[in-house]
Design an enzyme around this catalytic site. Sequence first.
Site, short mmCIF file in Angstrom:
data_model
loop_
_atom_site.label_atom_id
_atom_site.label_comp_id
_atom_site.label_asym_id
_atom_site.label_seq_id
_atom_site.Cartn_x
_atom_site.Cartn_y
_atom_site.Cartn_z
N ARG A 298 43.03 42.76 30.66
CA ARG A 298 43.22 42.29 32.24
C ARG A 298 44.89 42.44 32.72
O ARG A 298 45.24 42.90 33.80
CB ARG A 298 42.76 40.87 32.26
CG ARG A 298 41.18 41.07 32.46
CD ARG A 298 40.63 39.39 32.40
NE ARG A 298 39.21 39.65 32.54
CZ ARG A 298 38.31 38.77 32.54
NH1 ARG A 298 38.70 37.53 32.29
NH2 ARG A 298 37.12 38.84 32.90
N TYR A 437 37.45 47.02 37.26
CA TYR A 437 37.74 47.00 35.95
C TYR A 437 37.94 45.75 35.13
O TYR A 437 38.55 44.91 36.00
CB TYR A 437 39.05 47.69 35.46
CG TYR A 437 38.70 49.23 35.03
CD1 TYR A 437 37.51 49.65 34.70
CD2 TYR A 437 39.73 50.19 35.06
CE1 TYR A 437 37.28 51.03 34.17
CE2 TYR A 437 39.57 51.58 34.91
CZ TYR A 437 38.50 51.92 34.37
OH TYR A 437 38.37 53.12 34.14
N GLU A 438 37.38 45.35 33.93
CA GLU A 438 37.84 44.16 33.37
C GLU A 438 37.55 42.81 33.84
O GLU A 438 38.27 42.01 33.82
CB GLU A 438 39.12 44.19 32.85
CG GLU A 438 39.72 45.41 32.12
CD GLU A 438 38.64 45.84 30.87
OE1 GLU A 438 37.92 44.86 30.27
OE2 GLU A 438 38.55 46.87 30.62
N GLY A 439 36.49 42.93 34.59
CA GLY A 439 35.92 41.82 35.34
C GLY A 439 36.45 41.71 36.98
O GLY A 439 37.75 42.01 37.06
#
Length: 598
Positions: A298, A437-439
């Site tokens: 993140r 991406y990534e949440g």
Amino acid sequence: MSDYTAPVRDMRFVLNHVVDLKALSELPGYDHAEPDLVDAILEEGAKFAGGVLAPINWAGDQEGAKLENGVVRTAPGFADAYRQFSQGGWNGVPFDPELGGGGLPWAVTIPLTEMWNAANLAFSLCPLLTQGAIDALEAHGSDELKAKYLEKMVSGEWTATMNLTEPQAGSDVGALRTKAEPRGDGAWLIQGQKIFITFGEHDMTDNIVHLVLARTPGAPEGTKGISLFLVPKFFVNDDGTLGERNDVRCASLEEKIGIHGSPTCVMSYGDNGQCVGWMVGEEMKGMRAMFTMMNNARLSVGVQGVAIADRAYQRAVRFARDRVQGRSLRPGGTGAIIDHADVRRMLMTMKGYSEAARAICIYNAECLDFARRHPDESVRRIRQGMAELLTPISKGFGTDIGVEMASVGVQVHGGMGFVEETGAGQHYRDSRILPIYEGTNGIQAMDLVGRKLTLNGGEPMRALLADIVATADIAQGAGDPAVQAMAGPLAEAADAAREAGEKLAAMLGSDMNGAGAGAAPFLRLMGLTVGGWLMTKAAIAAADLVEQGADDRPFLKAKIATAHFFATQIMVQAPALARAATAGAEPLYAIDDDVLVA
């Protein structure tokens, strides 16, 4: 299309005058991270980014990766560039020297990460995921798995992936169906399908280490029943050589609007019932292990947003200098569009946002370094809390401004920005995945409000705001009028953040939907406030250096001017965002569902 110059001066300035590189070099294990060495590393990184990665960016976008007879062929030049990347030791910069890593702070690694991604975002996704997997395996893997895999992952000889998403389960990871059955010898048989797996198959390394979330027999539904498994593309013999191919394959590649050079794979595990994996961490504790990797990713994805913002800015400045159009109203103007006030506003906006977001990400990394290495437990605790508070801001704010500044870059180019040959459009297309991406950034905003705002009883938030107010007080007493003018907007932003934070925290106990409705504007508010704070710190330091007669006065005065622009033209949005953040959910639901389509 390959002209990229890493902003080494600004990165160096942030490391030395906004965060404290000297203090980092005094932490256990970081004693070699002295300014001269860090400067040399940044300079060499800039050469590699500009000379090796940037020249293959355009071909990567235009030709992309291709799946041929079950093998993914990467874009022209990618395999050779990766060989140079790993042999140069760039993959292992922040990792343990005992594993072959460079042992440098993450605060130094983040500027390098920005360089790789600005030069070639599609390429850089591969090492980004490998670094996250190293963190997860180091924290949660067994001694046997670490001994067999870590060293070659650190060197970059093998790459790694993160396998969460499935066709029926996007952000709802708890809905996954991939199964893991015990084989009876400590290994597990994995069966299922994963989608959106970045570099899940490629021709750049001999082996790929997949970290795969799956559900064991009898495990409960939801995220509490998920375990994490290491599944290699090729089995590894006891002597470290590669054995037979595992029962894992790339079924297809996704057709995407951007990052064409990065193969995004549909991965199939256990088509023949023979896919073998080994558990990482405890059974049904897979999300805890995977979040080690995701939190690393993140911050890195936030840096990707900064990278694209700066790359788009550089391209826009070059175009604006050369493009002659219209009549200049600026005294002494050249006739190039860079003279026009509106174009100048766009360029200053791009520069201001890029520098603010860069500072946030490097400061976030510095907090992680202190949390991991400082000998005082209380300092580690405070810095860990600050890092956790900043991570959703780094990711959400960084990637939002990546898309927005890439869009502004297209606008600076005018009609030429909508033509592929200028390259401006690629940055916009590539950047659009980053807020997903990534949440997604909505999830980041909810994490900030629902978890991080009240973390440790709100201690990190209170400490952050206290630091911001203290900087505003220093700016108020500055001798430079431009720095002094930043004090008011910064203090107002801090007040807005405090007021909005208190109201949202109160909502958490009684109106979760109202808090959710305000999460996105609150994240933006925090990005502007933290970014403005760090920009003000930079301006104070730059003004002091100018007064002391330091060299590079044009650069230092530009730092002050950019910070002043950010404070007086951008950060002043903070009070309005506070009102939006605390308005509750009612405005969002004032129209019935069936009327929304009308």
